[in-house]
Scaffold this motif. Structure first.
Motif, PDB file in Angstrom:
ATOM      1  N   VAL A  98       0.868  -1.173   0.000  1.00  0.00           N
ATOM      2  CA  VAL A  98       0.000   0.000   0.000  1.00  0.00           C
ATOM      3  C   VAL A  98       0.906   1.225   0.000  1.00  0.00           C
ATOM      4  CG1 VAL A  98      -1.896  -1.127   1.241  1.00  0.00           C
ATOM      5  CG2 VAL A  98      -0.104   0.060   2.528  1.00  0.00           C
ATOM      6  N   THR A  99       0.346   2.352  -0.330  1.00  0.00           N
ATOM      7  CA  THR A  99       1.133   3.584  -0.333  1.00  0.00           C
ATOM      8  C   THR A  99       1.042   4.272   1.023  1.00  0.00           C
ATOM      9  OG1 THR A  99       0.815   3.941  -2.711  1.00  0.00           O
ATOM     10  CG2 THR A  99       1.417   5.854  -1.382  1.00  0.00           C
ATOM     11  N   TYR A 100       2.199   4.504   1.615  1.00  0.00           N
ATOM     12  CA  TYR A 100       2.298   5.310   2.831  1.00  0.00           C
ATOM     13  C   TYR A 100       2.572   6.738   2.338  1.00  0.00           C
ATOM     14  CZ  TYR A 100       2.534   1.166   5.844  1.00  0.00           C
ATOM     15  OH  TYR A 100       2.247   0.007   6.523  1.00  0.00           O
ATOM     16  N   PRO A 101       1.563   7.609   2.358  1.00  0.00           N
ATOM     17  CA  PRO A 101       1.729   8.955   1.789  1.00  0.00           C
ATOM     18  C   PRO A 101       2.768   9.783   2.544  1.00  0.00           C
ATOM     19  CG  PRO A 101      -0.593   8.413   2.137  1.00  0.00           C
ATOM     20  CD  PRO A 101       0.203   7.401   2.876  1.00  0.00           C
ATOM     21  N   ALA A 102       3.364  10.733   1.840  1.00  0.00           N
ATOM     22  CA  ALA A 102       4.280  11.671   2.483  1.00  0.00           C
ATOM     23  C   ALA A 102       3.565  12.337   3.656  1.00  0.00           C
ATOM     24  CB  ALA A 102       4.739  12.713   1.474  1.00  0.00           C
ATOM     25  N   GLY A 103       4.249  12.403   4.783  1.00  0.00           N
ATOM     26  CA  GLY A 103       3.664  12.978   5.989  1.00  0.00           C
ATOM     27  C   GLY A 103       3.204  11.937   6.985  1.00  0.00           C
ATOM     28  N   THR A 104       3.088  10.687   6.518  1.00  0.00           N
ATOM     29  CA  THR A 104       2.649   9.598   7.401  1.00  0.00           C
ATOM     30  C   THR A 104       3.732   9.280   8.428  1.00  0.00           C
ATOM     31  OG1 THR A 104       1.320   8.617   5.642  1.00  0.00           O
ATOM     32  CG2 THR A 104       1.898   7.184   7.496  1.00  0.00           C
ATOM     33  N   VAL A 105       3.299   8.975   9.650  1.00  0.00           N
ATOM     34  CA  VAL A 105       4.199   8.511  10.704  1.00  0.00           C
ATOM     35  C   VAL A 105       3.722   7.122  11.105  1.00  0.00           C
ATOM     36  CG1 VAL A 105       5.222   8.988  12.954  1.00  0.00           C
ATOM     37  CG2 VAL A 105       4.477  10.880  11.504  1.00  0.00           C
ATOM     38  N   ALA A 106       4.615   6.142  11.067  1.00  0.00           N
ATOM     39  CA  ALA A 106       4.226   4.755  11.325  1.00  0.00           C
ATOM     40  C   ALA A 106       5.242   4.062  12.214  1.00  0.00           C
ATOM     41  CB  ALA A 106       4.078   4.002   9.995  1.00  0.00           C
ATOM     42  N   MET A 107       4.820   2.944  12.794  1.00  0.00           N
ATOM     43  CA  MET A 107       5.686   2.176  13.685  1.00  0.00           C
ATOM     44  C   MET A 107       6.631   1.281  12.901  1.00  0.00           C
ATOM     45  SD  MET A 107       5.049   2.980  16.796  1.00  0.00           S
ATOM     46  CE  MET A 107       5.909   1.649  17.641  1.00  0.00           C
ATOM     47  N   ALA A 108       7.889   1.266  13.300  1.00  0.00           N
ATOM     48  CA  ALA A 108       8.830   0.278  12.777  1.00  0.00           C
ATOM     49  C   ALA A 108       8.623  -1.004  13.580  1.00  0.00           C
ATOM     50  CB  ALA A 108      10.264   0.776  12.937  1.00  0.00           C
ATOM     51  N   ASN A 109       8.889  -2.136  12.973  1.00  0.00           N
ATOM     52  CA  ASN A 109       8.766  -3.393  13.699  1.00  0.00           C
ATOM     53  C   ASN A 109       9.606  -4.464  13.018  1.00  0.00           C
ATOM     54  OD1 ASN A 109       7.241  -4.857  11.658  1.00  0.00           O
ATOM     55  ND2 ASN A 109       5.455  -3.652  12.266  1.00  0.00           N
ATOM     56  N   ALA A 110       9.625  -5.642  13.597  1.00  0.00           N
ATOM     57  CA  ALA A 110      10.372  -6.761  13.017  1.00  0.00           C
ATOM     58  C   ALA A 110       9.472  -7.979  12.870  1.00  0.00           C
ATOM     59  CB  ALA A 110      11.569  -7.096  13.889  1.00  0.00           C
ATOM     60  N   PRO A 141       4.905  -9.215  13.151  1.00  0.00           N
ATOM     61  CA  PRO A 141       3.609  -8.869  13.743  1.00  0.00           C
ATOM     62  C   PRO A 141       3.694  -8.602  15.236  1.00  0.00           C
ATOM     63  CG  PRO A 141       3.390 -10.716  12.237  1.00  0.00           C
ATOM     64  CD  PRO A 141       4.859 -10.493  12.413  1.00  0.00           C
ATOM     65  N   ASN A 142       3.088  -7.505  15.663  1.00  0.00           N
ATOM     66  CA  ASN A 142       2.939  -7.174  17.085  1.00  0.00           C
ATOM     67  C   ASN A 142       4.267  -7.070  17.828  1.00  0.00           C
ATOM     68  OD1 ASN A 142       0.024  -7.284  16.861  1.00  0.00           O
ATOM     69  ND2 ASN A 142       0.236  -9.513  16.782  1.00  0.00           N
ATOM     70  N   THR A 143       5.263  -6.476  17.181  1.00  0.00           N
ATOM     71  CA  THR A 143       6.573  -6.292  17.820  1.00  0.00           C
ATOM     72  C   THR A 143       6.943  -4.818  17.917  1.00  0.00           C
ATOM     73  OG1 THR A 143       7.753  -6.546  15.711  1.00  0.00           O
ATOM     74  CG2 THR A 143       7.435  -8.540  17.035  1.00  0.00           C
ATOM     75  N   GLY A 144       5.952  -3.933  17.835  1.00  0.00           N
ATOM     76  CA  GLY A 144       6.244  -2.508  17.930  1.00  0.00           C
ATOM     77  C   GLY A 144       6.800  -2.154  19.297  1.00  0.00           C
ATOM     78  N   GLY A 145       7.715  -1.190  19.318  1.00  0.00           N
ATOM     79  CA  GLY A 145       8.291  -0.740  20.587  1.00  0.00           C
ATOM     80  C   GLY A 145       8.255   0.774  20.667  1.00  0.00           C
ATOM     81  N   SER A 146       9.408   1.397  20.441  1.00  0.00           N
ATOM     82  CA  SER A 146       9.474   2.860  20.473  1.00  0.00           C
ATOM     83  C   SER A 146       9.917   3.457  19.140  1.00  0.00           C
ATOM     84  CB  SER A 146      10.458   3.313  21.560  1.00  0.00           C
ATOM     85  OG  SER A 146      11.760   2.794  21.300  1.00  0.00           O
ATOM     86  N   GLN A 147      10.414   2.613  18.231  1.00  0.00           N
ATOM     87  CA  GLN A 147      10.915   3.137  16.968  1.00  0.00           C
ATOM     88  C   GLN A 147       9.780   3.428  15.988  1.00  0.00           C
ATOM     89  OE1 GLN A 147      14.438   1.281  15.261  1.00  0.00           O
ATOM     90  NE2 GLN A 147      14.804   0.193  17.187  1.00  0.00           N
ATOM     91  N   PHE A 148       9.921   4.551  15.302  1.00  0.00           N
ATOM     92  CA  PHE A 148       8.900   4.966  14.335  1.00  0.00           C
ATOM     93  C   PHE A 148       9.601   5.594  13.135  1.00  0.00           C
ATOM     94  CE2 PHE A 148       9.732   8.389  17.285  1.00  0.00           C
ATOM     95  CZ  PHE A 148       9.758   9.537  16.520  1.00  0.00           C
ATOM     96  N   PHE A 149       8.873   5.671  12.010  1.00  0.00           N
ATOM     97  CA  PHE A 149       9.478   6.308  10.847  1.00  0.00           C
ATOM     98  C   PHE A 149       8.571   7.384  10.265  1.00  0.00           C
ATOM     99  CE2 PHE A 149       7.621   2.289   9.268  1.00  0.00           C
ATOM    100  CZ  PHE A 149       6.866   2.690   8.166  1.00  0.00           C
ATOM    101  N   LEU A 150       9.228   8.418   9.765  1.00  0.00           N
ATOM    102  CA  LEU A 150       8.568   9.584   9.190  1.00  0.00           C
ATOM    103  C   LEU A 150       8.706   9.511   7.676  1.00  0.00           C
ATOM    104  CD1 LEU A 150      10.364  12.110  11.564  1.00  0.00           C
ATOM    105  CD2 LEU A 150       8.068  11.201  11.902  1.00  0.00           C
ATOM    106  N   VAL A 151       7.597   9.422   6.985  1.00  0.00           N
ATOM    107  CA  VAL A 151       7.607   9.280   5.528  1.00  0.00           C
ATOM    108  C   VAL A 151       7.654  10.670   4.896  1.00  0.00           C
ATOM    109  CG1 VAL A 151       6.440   8.310   3.519  1.00  0.00           C
ATOM    110  CG2 VAL A 151       6.234   7.177   5.748  1.00  0.00           C
ATOM    111  N   TYR A 152       8.706  10.959   4.106  1.00  0.00           N
ATOM    112  CA  TYR A 152       8.826  12.283   3.511  1.00  0.00           C
ATOM    113  C   TYR A 152       8.522  12.295   2.012  1.00  0.00           C
ATOM    114  CZ  TYR A 152      13.543  10.733   2.116  1.00  0.00           C
ATOM    115  OH  TYR A 152      14.604  10.040   1.586  1.00  0.00           O
ATOM    116  N   LYS A 153       8.240  11.120   1.454  1.00  0.00           N
ATOM    117  CA  LYS A 153       7.837  11.010   0.053  1.00  0.00           C
ATOM    118  C   LYS A 153       7.028   9.723  -0.072  1.00  0.00           C
ATOM    119  CE  LYS A 153       9.825  10.752  -4.636  1.00  0.00           C
ATOM    120  NZ  LYS A 153      11.087  10.733  -5.414  1.00  0.00           N
ATOM    121  N   ASP A 154       5.958   9.736  -0.876  1.00  0.00           N
ATOM    122  CA  ASP A 154       5.111   8.549  -1.001  1.00  0.00           C
ATOM    123  C   ASP A 154       5.967   7.293  -1.149  1.00  0.00           C
ATOM    124  OD1 ASP A 154       3.095  10.357  -0.967  1.00  0.00           O
ATOM    125  OD2 ASP A 154       2.260   9.858  -2.931  1.00  0.00           O
ATOM    126  N   SER A 155       5.673   6.287  -0.312  1.00  0.00           N
ATOM    127  CA  SER A 155       6.460   5.053  -0.311  1.00  0.00           C
ATOM    128  C   SER A 155       5.554   3.849  -0.269  1.00  0.00           C
ATOM    129  CB  SER A 155       7.399   5.024   0.902  1.00  0.00           C
ATOM    130  OG  SER A 155       8.300   6.114   0.891  1.00  0.00           O
TER     131      SER A 155
END
Length: 263
Positions: free
Chosen positions: A181-193, A195-209
């Motif tokens: 799916v497209t994560y639009p520019a401006g989206t903030v999402a959880m990094a993980n390794a 299913p259900n392994t989110g912690g404190s790391q997140f990523f900031l999308v600066y261009k549609d990805s």
């Protein structure tokens, strides 16, 4: 027929996933190693404590098998993952994740109705000053376009000691034929390794990805914040990175202060 550009983006996404998995593997190995060290220490302390109680070390011969420290009266517990913080937010409200960085201020709008566990965790961590003084350790500039932050260790393997479940995975629509799916520019999402392994790391999308719908989208940057991350992306990755399009950002970004408040 798959074009060269589509193939390049697919390879970039696969590389992103592999690196996330390697970082999680490193984190798990570190936890296992710490557990082994703690277990060994318990055995040594227990043996030393027994000898001490039996009077085996007396007078000038008195010495401590733990090299100078008094044997612990209780065993050192084996490290284990702590529970996620108790729910302490209004799950029907909207919150703002404000980050003061050395490059400028970034404001992230969060909807607790869509991602209550994630918002609750970020407020819990921000209230403790967890993010303050940490660096964004990773920038990608090929295939996917994100700046990753939230690891106090700055290695990609750090976390708060607990995991939170994935949320809002269908929030960006249904996957296409390629499973992404497209994560639009401006989206903030959880990094993980995984299913259900989110912690404190997140990523900031600066261009549609394009990415698999496996990363909790929990916020959206304001215009000024997006412009800051875009500038960091344009500067590229630092020299010496293993990949020309994936590594520490050349324009270093430090999260000086982070707060989460009800909007």
């Amino acid at each position: 027929m798959v074009s060269n550009e589509q193939r390049r983006k697919q390879l970039a996404r696969e590389k992103f996933l592999r690196q996330q998995q390697r970082r999680e593997s490193a984190r798990r190995k570190a936890k296992q190693r710490n557990a082994i060290i703690a277990t060994t220490l318990v055995v040594v302390l227990a043996a030393g404590g027994g000898a001490w109680a039996a009077g085996a070390f007396k007078g000038d011969d008195k010495k401590d098998v733990t090299s100078g420290s008094t044997p612990s009266p209780t065993p050192t517990p084996t490290p284990k993952e702590s529970p996620a913080p108790k729910m302490a937010i209004d799950k029907k409200a909207k919150y703002t994740f404000d980050i003061k960085t050395n490059e400028g201020d970034i404001s992230i709008a969060m909807d607790a109705a869509k991602t209550p566990q994630t918002v609750n965790s970020f407020k819990h961590l921000a209230d403790k000053g967890y993010f303050d003084g940490t660096k964004c350790h990773r920038l990608t500039t090929q295939g996917i376009y994100v700046l990753q932050c939230g690891d106090p260790q700055g290695t990609g393997a750090g976390g708060p000691g607990y995991s939170i479940p994935d949320e809002n995975l269908d929030g960006l629509g249904k996957p296409g034929a390629d499973g992404s799916v497209t994560y639009p520019a401006g989206t903030v999402a959880m990094a993980n390794a995984g299913p259900n392994t989110g912690g404190s790391q997140f990523f900031l999308v600066y261009k549609d990805s394009k990415l698999p719908p496996a990363y909790t989208p929990f916020g959206e940057m304001d215009k000024g914040g997006l412009e800051i991350v875009e500038t960091v992306g344009k500067a590229g990755v630092a020299e010496g990175s293993q990949s020309p399009g994936d590594g520490a950002p050349k324009k270093a970004v430090t999260l000086e202060k982070a707060t989460v408040k009800k909007s």
